[in-house]
Design a protein around this motif. Sequence first.
Motif, PDB file in Angstrom:
ATOM      1  N   LYS A   1      26.992  16.152 -35.801  1.00 33.73           N
ATOM      2  CA  LYS A   1      28.018  17.190 -35.788  1.00 33.73           C
ATOM      3  C   LYS A   1      27.804  18.176 -36.932  1.00 33.73           C
ATOM      4  O   LYS A   1      27.482  17.799 -38.046  1.00 33.73           O
ATOM      5  N   LYS A   2      27.960  19.465 -36.603  1.00 29.82           N
ATOM      6  CA  LYS A   2      27.786  20.484 -37.632  1.00 29.82           C
ATOM      7  C   LYS A   2      28.978  20.496 -38.585  1.00 29.82           C
ATOM      8  O   LYS A   2      30.118  20.338 -38.159  1.00 29.82           O
ATOM      9  N   ILE A   3      28.680  20.700 -39.873  1.00 29.55           N
ATOM     10  CA  ILE A   3      29.741  20.788 -40.880  1.00 29.55           C
ATOM     11  C   ILE A   3      29.551  22.063 -41.711  1.00 29.55           C
ATOM     12  O   ILE A   3      28.468  22.665 -41.696  1.00 29.55           O
ATOM     13  N   SER A   4      30.564  22.459 -42.433  1.00 30.05           N
ATOM     14  CA  SER A   4      30.424  23.639 -43.293  1.00 30.05           C
ATOM     15  C   SER A   4      29.623  23.270 -44.537  1.00 30.05           C
ATOM     16  O   SER A   4      29.577  22.098 -44.932  1.00 30.05           O
ATOM     17  N   GLN A   5      29.017  24.276 -45.156  1.00 30.49           N
ATOM     18  CA  GLN A   5      28.229  24.011 -46.364  1.00 30.49           C
ATOM     19  C   GLN A   5      29.104  23.487 -47.500  1.00 30.49           C
ATOM     20  O   GLN A   5      28.643  22.741 -48.364  1.00 30.49           O
ATOM     21  N   TYR A   6      30.390  23.826 -47.459  1.00 32.16           N
ATOM     22  CA  TYR A   6      31.293  23.397 -48.531  1.00 32.16           C
ATOM     23  C   TYR A   6      31.686  21.930 -48.377  1.00 32.16           C
ATOM     24  O   TYR A   6      31.889  21.230 -49.369  1.00 32.16           O
ATOM     25  N   THR A   7      31.746  21.465 -47.124  1.00 29.94           N
ATOM     26  CA  THR A   7      31.968  20.030 -46.877  1.00 29.94           C
ATOM     27  C   THR A   7      30.776  19.229 -47.401  1.00 29.94           C
ATOM     28  O   THR A   7      30.938  18.168 -48.013  1.00 29.94           O
ATOM     29  N   LEU A   8      29.569  19.782 -47.168  1.00 24.25           N
ATOM     30  CA  LEU A   8      28.347  19.123 -47.663  1.00 24.25           C
ATOM     31  C   LEU A   8      28.351  19.085 -49.190  1.00 24.25           C
ATOM     32  O   LEU A   8      28.046  18.058 -49.800  1.00 24.25           O
ATOM     33  N   ILE A   9      28.712  20.198 -49.829  1.00 20.20           N
ATOM     34  CA  ILE A   9      28.740  20.270 -51.301  1.00 20.20           C
ATOM     35  C   ILE A   9      29.740  19.268 -51.872  1.00 20.20           C
ATOM     36  O   ILE A   9      29.435  18.555 -52.841  1.00 20.20           O
ATOM     37  N   ILE A  10      30.926  19.173 -51.270  1.00 18.01           N
ATOM     38  CA  ILE A  10      31.941  18.232 -51.748  1.00 18.01           C
ATOM     39  C   ILE A  10      31.452  16.790 -51.597  1.00 18.01           C
ATOM     40  O   ILE A  10      31.621  15.953 -52.489  1.00 18.01           O
ATOM     41  N   THR A  11      30.803  16.504 -50.450  1.00 13.00           N
ATOM     42  CA  THR A  11      30.264  15.156 -50.195  1.00 13.00           C
ATOM     43  C   THR A  11      29.227  14.781 -51.257  1.00 13.00           C
ATOM     44  O   THR A  11      29.256  13.679 -51.824  1.00 13.00           O
TER      45      THR A  11
ATOM     46  N   VAL B   1      20.600  15.599 -46.663  1.00 18.69           N
ATOM     47  CA  VAL B   1      20.940  17.030 -46.811  1.00 18.69           C
ATOM     48  C   VAL B   1      20.063  17.872 -45.892  1.00 18.69           C
ATOM     49  O   VAL B   1      20.552  18.781 -45.205  1.00 18.69           O
ATOM     50  N   TYR B   2      18.765  17.540 -45.875  1.00 13.14           N
ATOM     51  CA  TYR B   2      17.816  18.302 -45.047  1.00 13.14           C
ATOM     52  C   TYR B   2      18.179  18.226 -43.563  1.00 13.14           C
ATOM     53  O   TYR B   2      18.105  19.225 -42.837  1.00 13.14           O
ATOM     54  N   LYS B   3      18.574  17.044 -43.091  1.00 12.14           N
ATOM     55  CA  LYS B   3      18.874  16.847 -41.668  1.00 12.14           C
ATOM     56  C   LYS B   3      20.278  17.310 -41.269  1.00 12.14           C
ATOM     57  O   LYS B   3      20.573  17.469 -40.091  1.00 12.14           O
ATOM     58  N   THR B   4      21.156  17.498 -42.249  1.00 10.76           N
ATOM     59  CA  THR B   4      22.529  17.918 -41.945  1.00 10.76           C
ATOM     60  C   THR B   4      22.536  19.314 -41.330  1.00 10.76           C
ATOM     61  O   THR B   4      21.916  20.244 -41.850  1.00 10.76           O
ATOM     62  N   GLN B   5      23.232  19.440 -40.231  1.00  8.52           N
ATOM     63  CA  GLN B   5      23.349  20.742 -39.568  1.00  8.52           C
ATOM     64  C   GLN B   5      24.580  21.457 -40.104  1.00  8.52           C
ATOM     65  O   GLN B   5      25.698  20.931 -40.030  1.00  8.52           O
ATOM     66  N   ILE B   6      24.360  22.642 -40.651  1.00 12.18           N
ATOM     67  CA  ILE B   6      25.449  23.402 -41.247  1.00 12.18           C
ATOM     68  C   ILE B   6      25.916  24.506 -40.308  1.00 12.18           C
ATOM     69  O   ILE B   6      25.095  25.248 -39.743  1.00 12.18           O
ATOM     70  N   LYS B   7      27.214  24.575 -40.145  1.00  9.86           N
ATOM     71  CA  LYS B   7      27.821  25.605 -39.296  1.00  9.86           C
ATOM     72  C   LYS B   7      28.217  26.795 -40.181  1.00  9.86           C
ATOM     73  O   LYS B   7      29.077  26.673 -41.050  1.00  9.86           O
ATOM     74  N   TYR B   8      27.538  27.907 -39.996  1.00  8.59           N
ATOM     75  CA  TYR B   8      27.838  29.110 -40.766  1.00  8.59           C
ATOM     76  C   TYR B   8      28.716  30.060 -39.967  1.00  8.59           C
ATOM     77  O   TYR B   8      28.473  30.296 -38.773  1.00  8.59           O
ATOM     78  N   LYS B   9      29.735  30.605 -40.631  1.00  6.00           N
ATOM     79  CA  LYS B   9      30.632  31.571 -39.989  1.00  6.00           C
ATOM     80  C   LYS B   9      30.138  32.978 -40.314  1.00  6.00           C
ATOM     81  O   LYS B   9      29.072  33.168 -40.889  1.00  6.00           O
ATOM     82  N   SER B  10      30.941  33.970 -39.976  1.00  9.98           N
ATOM     83  CA  SER B  10      30.571  35.351 -40.282  1.00  9.98           C
ATOM     84  C   SER B  10      30.544  35.546 -41.793  1.00  9.98           C
ATOM     85  O   SER B  10      31.115  34.758 -42.554  1.00  9.98           O
ATOM     86  N   PHE B  11      29.857  36.596 -42.235  1.00  6.89           N
ATOM     87  CA  PHE B  11      29.713  36.870 -43.661  1.00  6.89           C
ATOM     88  C   PHE B  11      31.073  36.933 -44.356  1.00  6.89           C
ATOM     89  O   PHE B  11      31.270  36.346 -45.421  1.00  6.89           O
TER      90      PHE B  11
END
Length: 540
Positions: free
Chosen positions: A2-12, A131-141
Amino acid sequence: MKKISQYTLIITIAIFFTLFYNFSFFTNVINTYPLEGLTIVHFLSVGVLLISLVVFLFTLFSSKYTTKPLLIIALVVSSFTAYFMDTFHVVIDDSMIRNSLQTDINESADLFSLKLVFYVFLLGILPSYFVYKTQIKYKSFKQEIFAKLKVISLSLALILIILFSFSKFYTSFLREHKPLRYHVNPIYWIYSIGNYINKSVNSGPIVVKEIGLDAKIKKDEHHDKVDKTELIIMVVGEAARANRFSLNGYEKETNPLLKKEEIYNFSNMYSCGTSTAESVPCMFSIFDKADYDYKKGISTENIVDVLKHTKDVNILWRDNNSDSKGVALRVDFEDYRTSKTNTKCDDVECRDVGMLVGLDEYIKKHKGEDILIVLHQMGNHGPAYYKRYPKEFEKFTPVCKTNQLEQCTQEEVSNAYDNAILYTDYFLSEVINFLKPYSKSYETAMLYMSDHGESLGENGLYLHGLPYFMAPDEQKHIGSLIWFGDGDIKEDIDLQKLNTYKDKLFSQDNLFHTLLGLFEVETDVYKKEMDILYDAKKSH
């Protein structure tokens, strides 16, 4: 996945950093603030504060292109720093970073172990792969900017709430127990890299400031004897602490050969730094410890340059350590860590005594001229002390036969270290025996000074490199002594007077001026009050 936001990854990852990379930090916190009553709450708040700080730091530099690379680099580097902090209880500051960057492959190999592999695999490679395999969901700028500001604001708010809620505790924590922060992983090593770059990187090419251009050898026109030229060997030791010399009262006989010689032992000598990269350039520098810094050191000439300015002193630097740390850039330099130059190499390494081979040829080449030879030892370079001496010097047993010092008893670590001191005793006695035949035609002397000391498990500390203000005496109190050959040089010094003050407090700050005094150099940069031998000279 499942894709997560980059900020969820950073907090983890921030939580992961806090829980698994900060054993040394939390151990030191508990030792400072025992877990009882309200301090349990304080302890938990430190954990939350650390998570918030890591989140704030990485969110600040987060983007579609930087988040993963930054996290992976931080994880891998932090796995190494966690290993060294947990194992040897060292601090990763800018001085340690400089020392690491100037360490050669052979020295680095001494630090390799299965435990290091274990740390790097579990704390570096596995989480980096996640981290490398984690799929990050990016929103608009615009949405990403808003999300970034929200995470930064929330983490900053949490930091401020914790600091103000427990202000009394954190005032003590930050002011009275500053060394605690040096163990925070990854924040402190990231700060240290910035500090290292700030201290080391110059805006343009390094312009070396010339000093002592007026230097000249003092000629004694009234002397009734023919002036002899000087032949002085300066031995730069490695990690030899003063209280392991039997000359200084150590109960084990670690100086059986030196005690037979007429040497003058400086029992109260202190280093300028706690690492080779800091101490070696500092000890040869014109600056004292209070004024010295890395940039000043590399951009100002040192004592070997001043002696060269006389045009009467020939200087040769032979190195069986990492290198001269910039001291010998403008004089003759020879690397003795290889069998191509060092004829005294065995299956383990090239020995210090090999630096004496061939010196006769150099002296013959410069017959009738003043000579300074600097020999930079491998000495007691840790943690593999058992490699630092040939088998026949294994007098003190049992010996620690691994670089994993924490796996050995303190007695085993001490024995291995003391055997290396015993080999230095042999090496220094060989230097003296080399000089003795030359005492008829030269004014000869040997000056020995270690670069820094070493921790051997006292209070859980190993090796060296702690910031000077918090380093124990073992890392700063160093071995140092002088020997004079028979002849004029000995006659010119009141040896009885030298004996009366040789145990005074001295430091590596004195070396610059003592060498000038030994070669009888006149120059404006010479300070007689800093020359250890000045007060004992019969004629000033």
